[in-house]
Design a protein around this motif. Structure first.
Motif, PDB file in Angstrom:
ATOM      1  N   LEU A   1      54.860  29.189  37.408  1.00  0.00           N
ATOM      2  CA  LEU A   1      54.250  30.392  36.829  1.00  0.00           C
ATOM      3  C   LEU A   1      52.703  30.632  36.925  1.00  0.00           C
ATOM      4  O   LEU A   1      52.526  31.717  37.191  1.00  0.00           O
ATOM      5  N   VAL A   2      52.005  29.572  36.848  1.00  0.00           N
ATOM      6  CA  VAL A   2      50.592  29.594  37.188  1.00  0.00           C
ATOM      7  C   VAL A   2      50.491  30.292  38.584  1.00  0.00           C
ATOM      8  O   VAL A   2      49.463  31.047  38.814  1.00  0.00           O
ATOM      9  N   ASP A   3      51.011  29.571  39.492  1.00  0.00           N
ATOM     10  CA  ASP A   3      50.810  30.014  40.874  1.00  0.00           C
ATOM     11  C   ASP A   3      50.936  31.515  40.964  1.00  0.00           C
ATOM     12  O   ASP A   3      50.488  32.457  41.738  1.00  0.00           O
ATOM     13  N   ALA A   4      52.238  32.036  40.285  1.00  0.00           N
ATOM     14  CA  ALA A   4      52.401  33.453  40.313  1.00  0.00           C
ATOM     15  C   ALA A   4      51.425  34.246  39.777  1.00  0.00           C
ATOM     16  O   ALA A   4      51.160  35.545  40.311  1.00  0.00           O
ATOM     17  N   LEU A   5      50.995  33.991  38.813  1.00  0.00           N
ATOM     18  CA  LEU A   5      49.666  34.697  38.023  1.00  0.00           C
ATOM     19  C   LEU A   5      48.567  34.749  38.838  1.00  0.00           C
ATOM     20  O   LEU A   5      47.982  35.960  38.984  1.00  0.00           O
ATOM     21  N   LEU A   6      48.440  33.601  39.506  1.00  0.00           N
ATOM     22  CA  LEU A   6      47.096  33.823  40.378  1.00  0.00           C
ATOM     23  C   LEU A   6      47.336  34.453  41.563  1.00  0.00           C
ATOM     24  O   LEU A   6      46.403  35.181  42.308  1.00  0.00           O
ATOM     25  N   ALA A   7      48.489  34.755  41.978  1.00  0.00           N
ATOM     26  CA  ALA A   7      48.704  35.585  43.199  1.00  0.00           C
ATOM     27  C   ALA A   7      48.553  37.001  42.723  1.00  0.00           C
ATOM     28  O   ALA A   7      48.679  37.900  43.765  1.00  0.00           O
TER      29      ALA A   7
ATOM     30  N   ILE B   1      36.488  41.728  43.574  1.00  0.00           N
ATOM     31  CA  ILE B   1      37.563  41.607  43.001  1.00  0.00           C
ATOM     32  C   ILE B   1      38.382  40.885  44.325  1.00  0.00           C
ATOM     33  O   ILE B   1      39.455  40.203  44.191  1.00  0.00           O
ATOM     34  N   ALA B   2      38.012  41.343  45.485  1.00  0.00           N
ATOM     35  CA  ALA B   2      38.920  40.887  46.922  1.00  0.00           C
ATOM     36  C   ALA B   2      38.436  39.614  47.135  1.00  0.00           C
ATOM     37  O   ALA B   2      39.328  38.706  47.599  1.00  0.00           O
ATOM     38  N   ALA B   3      37.188  39.174  46.896  1.00  0.00           N
ATOM     39  CA  ALA B   3      36.841  37.825  47.108  1.00  0.00           C
ATOM     40  C   ALA B   3      37.502  36.937  46.257  1.00  0.00           C
ATOM     41  O   ALA B   3      38.282  35.615  46.641  1.00  0.00           O
ATOM     42  N   LEU B   4      37.700  37.079  44.940  1.00  0.00           N
ATOM     43  CA  LEU B   4      38.340  36.242  43.709  1.00  0.00           C
ATOM     44  C   LEU B   4      39.834  36.255  44.268  1.00  0.00           C
ATOM     45  O   LEU B   4      40.496  35.131  44.114  1.00  0.00           O
ATOM     46  N   ASN B   5      40.254  37.399  44.601  1.00  0.00           N
ATOM     47  CA  ASN B   5      41.834  37.304  44.679  1.00  0.00           C
ATOM     48  C   ASN B   5      42.369  36.498  46.226  1.00  0.00           C
ATOM     49  O   ASN B   5      43.076  36.084  46.568  1.00  0.00           O
ATOM     50  N   ALA B   6      41.186  36.446  47.361  1.00  0.00           N
ATOM     51  CA  ALA B   6      41.482  35.745  48.311  1.00  0.00           C
ATOM     52  C   ALA B   6      40.869  34.188  48.089  1.00  0.00           C
ATOM     53  O   ALA B   6      41.330  33.403  49.119  1.00  0.00           O
ATOM     54  N   ASP B   7      40.667  33.949  47.133  1.00  0.00           N
ATOM     55  CA  ASP B   7      40.285  32.456  46.618  1.00  0.00           C
ATOM     56  C   ASP B   7      39.343  31.978  47.613  1.00  0.00           C
ATOM     57  O   ASP B   7      39.076  31.019  48.194  1.00  0.00           O
ATOM     58  N   MET B   8      38.116  32.939  47.748  1.00  0.00           N
ATOM     59  CA  MET B   8      36.851  32.318  48.595  1.00  0.00           C
ATOM     60  C   MET B   8      36.268  31.063  47.961  1.00  0.00           C
ATOM     61  O   MET B   8      36.149  31.266  46.795  1.00  0.00           O
TER      62      MET B   8
ATOM     63  N   PRO C   1      47.169  40.682  41.736  1.00  0.00           N
ATOM     64  CA  PRO C   1      46.046  41.280  41.930  1.00  0.00           C
ATOM     65  C   PRO C   1      45.159  41.466  40.607  1.00  0.00           C
ATOM     66  O   PRO C   1      44.032  41.397  40.717  1.00  0.00           O
ATOM     67  N   ALA C   2      45.914  41.404  39.307  1.00  0.00           N
ATOM     68  CA  ALA C   2      45.253  41.298  38.094  1.00  0.00           C
ATOM     69  C   ALA C   2      44.257  40.130  37.805  1.00  0.00           C
ATOM     70  O   ALA C   2      43.165  40.125  37.126  1.00  0.00           O
ATOM     71  N   TYR C   3      44.493  38.988  38.689  1.00  0.00           N
ATOM     72  CA  TYR C   3      43.673  37.518  38.464  1.00  0.00           C
ATOM     73  C   TYR C   3      42.488  38.111  39.059  1.00  0.00           C
ATOM     74  O   TYR C   3      41.390  37.882  38.170  1.00  0.00           O
ATOM     75  N   GLY C   4      42.171  38.772  40.063  1.00  0.00           N
ATOM     76  CA  GLY C   4      40.883  39.094  40.617  1.00  0.00           C
ATOM     77  C   GLY C   4      40.031  40.083  39.642  1.00  0.00           C
ATOM     78  O   GLY C   4      38.807  39.997  39.436  1.00  0.00           O
ATOM     79  N   GLU C   5      40.697  41.097  39.132  1.00  0.00           N
ATOM     80  CA  GLU C   5      40.186  41.976  38.228  1.00  0.00           C
ATOM     81  C   GLU C   5      39.820  41.401  37.067  1.00  0.00           C
ATOM     82  O   GLU C   5      38.628  41.783  36.272  1.00  0.00           O
ATOM     83  N   ARG C   6      40.630  40.483  36.347  1.00  0.00           N
ATOM     84  CA  ARG C   6      40.217  39.938  35.258  1.00  0.00           C
ATOM     85  C   ARG C   6      38.772  38.849  35.458  1.00  0.00           C
ATOM     86  O   ARG C   6      37.962  39.060  34.424  1.00  0.00           O
TER      87      ARG C   6
END
Length: 417
Positions: free
Chosen positions: A237-243, A283-290, A245-250
């Protein structure tokens, strides 16, 4: 004490002869022997027994036990900003310095010779410290005296000390699933508490979804988690939420606040400012897990990376969210410096969690930072090309999501030759 003095004391007390031939009373030899023993023990009697007793108490930690007392009762008069009577209690050099009176506030190992211990313990209102307000509690007095007696070891807040990884306790049998649980279980045992029942799946899903994405999970993710009976269902579940796009926005919201993001320039006219491209980069940097180190370098100095790309340069708009004053008659250099001061404060608050701004004006009694160090750091940020210009230049032309725009960025001034 010389033996002749002992003899004379005995003679004075008993009015007897001083020597063997002087004719002593039957009790005189015993008195002389007792005084001689006291004289031989003079070195011991000269010791600071109050310090010995205090030193035997539980070890006192400066940062945890002493610093809060000084901050609450002493620093307003003796904290570096003010040094009444020449006393500064905000540094180890200050507390042990010889003052104009010839005394030292703290003589490590001796409460008898430490003026601080004498003053805080005094019943004389003309001597007692602090001189007004609520006096120190008996517990606070014992703490400071014990600290002095134990050698007055200095210390600092735990956040300024090297990190050590503690060994998780053997607690939480039957329910603890990780190291954090075991520390919680240890605290439960100490306070007589027990863990609450495990939350049902729907509640757990809602909590973690709001935490990681800021919105409830969609129906597809919800149905998959409720139906997943495997041992690693929560991890999936955590992996799905991290993947999502809303993760980076949050989590971009946090960095937008730290970077004081706004679509206007502030001050009197508060004109429009185009800087949304930096928001999208974030947002893109966070979603890319930089990786965090790469993320930090780009925010602070992306333009100085070897072979810097437009994306690297755009990242530096983090420090171009400062206010721009377009009012007529203002001094551009004044407000350029205001922006530099703001960047110093923002950098330390964002990355270190430290209110570094205080040291801009005076030494800081609560953290081990000097005013000189403040301006040494400021020099790193005081060499960029922006100068409170109405159009927020220098700007970088970029294209994001098919839209052409520009954003203010940092540009390093050329080195003087």
């Amino acid at each position: 004490m010389p033996f002749s003095a002992v003899q004379c004391q005995a003679r004075a007390v008993h009015r007897e002869g001083c020597g063997i031939l002087g004719g002593m009373s039957p009790r005189a030899p015993l008195l002389i022997l007792g005084l001689a023993l006291l004289a031989a023990a003079g070195g011991v009697l000269g010791k600071d027994y109050a310090s010995i007793r205090a030193a035997s108490l539980a070890p006192v930690d400066f940062a945890d036990d002493v610093l809060p007392i000084l901050a609450s009762h002493c620093f307003r008069c003796h904290g570096g900003v003010r040094e009444m009577a020449g006393l500064n209690l905000s540094s180890p050099e200050g507390v042990t310095a010889i003052l104009r009176s010839g005394h030292a506030a703290v003589v490590p190992g001796s409460t008898r010779r430490s003026e601080m211990a004498v003053r805080i313990s005094s019943d004389d209102p003309d001597l007692r410290m602090p001189p007004d307000g609520t006096p120190l509690s008996p517990r606070d007095i014992r703490t400071i005296r014990a600290w002095i007696a134990q050698g007055a070891a200095w210390g600092t807040h735990w956040s300024f000390t090297p990190r050590t990884d503690p060994t998780p306790p053997a607690a939480g049998a039957g329910w603890a699933r990780n190291a954090v649980d075991r520390f919680v279980a240890q605290r439960h045992a100490a306070t007589g508490l027990a863990p609450a029942p495990e939350a049902d799946r729907a509640s757990l899903l809602r909590r973690v979804a709001l935490d990681l994405t800021g919105i409830p999970a969609d129906e597809r993710v919800r149905a998959a988690f409720i139906a997943d009976a495997s041992d690693d269902a929560y991890e999936r579940l955590v992996d799905a939420l991290l993947a999502s796009p809303a993760y980076g926005e949050r989590f971009a919201r946090v960095w937008l606040d730290l970077g004081r993001y706004a679509d206007t320039q502030g001050y009197e006219k508060d004109n429009h400012r185009d800087i949304w491209a930096w928001r999208d980069w974030l947002i893109a940097a966070l979603n890319a897990d930089m990786p965090y180190d790469e993320f930090a370098v780009r925010l602070l100095a992306g333009d100085m990376l070897p072979g810097a790309t437009d994306d690297d340069r755009l990242a530096t708009a983090f420090h171009r969210n400062t206010l721009t004053n377009t009012e007529g008659g203002t001094d551009n250099e004044e407000f350029r410096m205001a922006a530099v001061f703001d960047r110093v404060s923002t950098t330390w608050q964002s990355f270190m969690g430290v209110t570094f701004q205080c040291v801009q004006c005076h030494g800081h009694p609560y953290e081990p930072i000097t005013q000189r160090e403040y301006y040494e750091f400021l020099a790193y940020l005081n060499q960029t090309a922006d100068a409170d210009i109405d159009d927020d230049s220098p700007r970088l032309a970029v294209e994001r999501a098919g839209v052409k725009t520009s954003a203010p960025v940092l540009v390093e001034l050329a080195a003087e030759k």
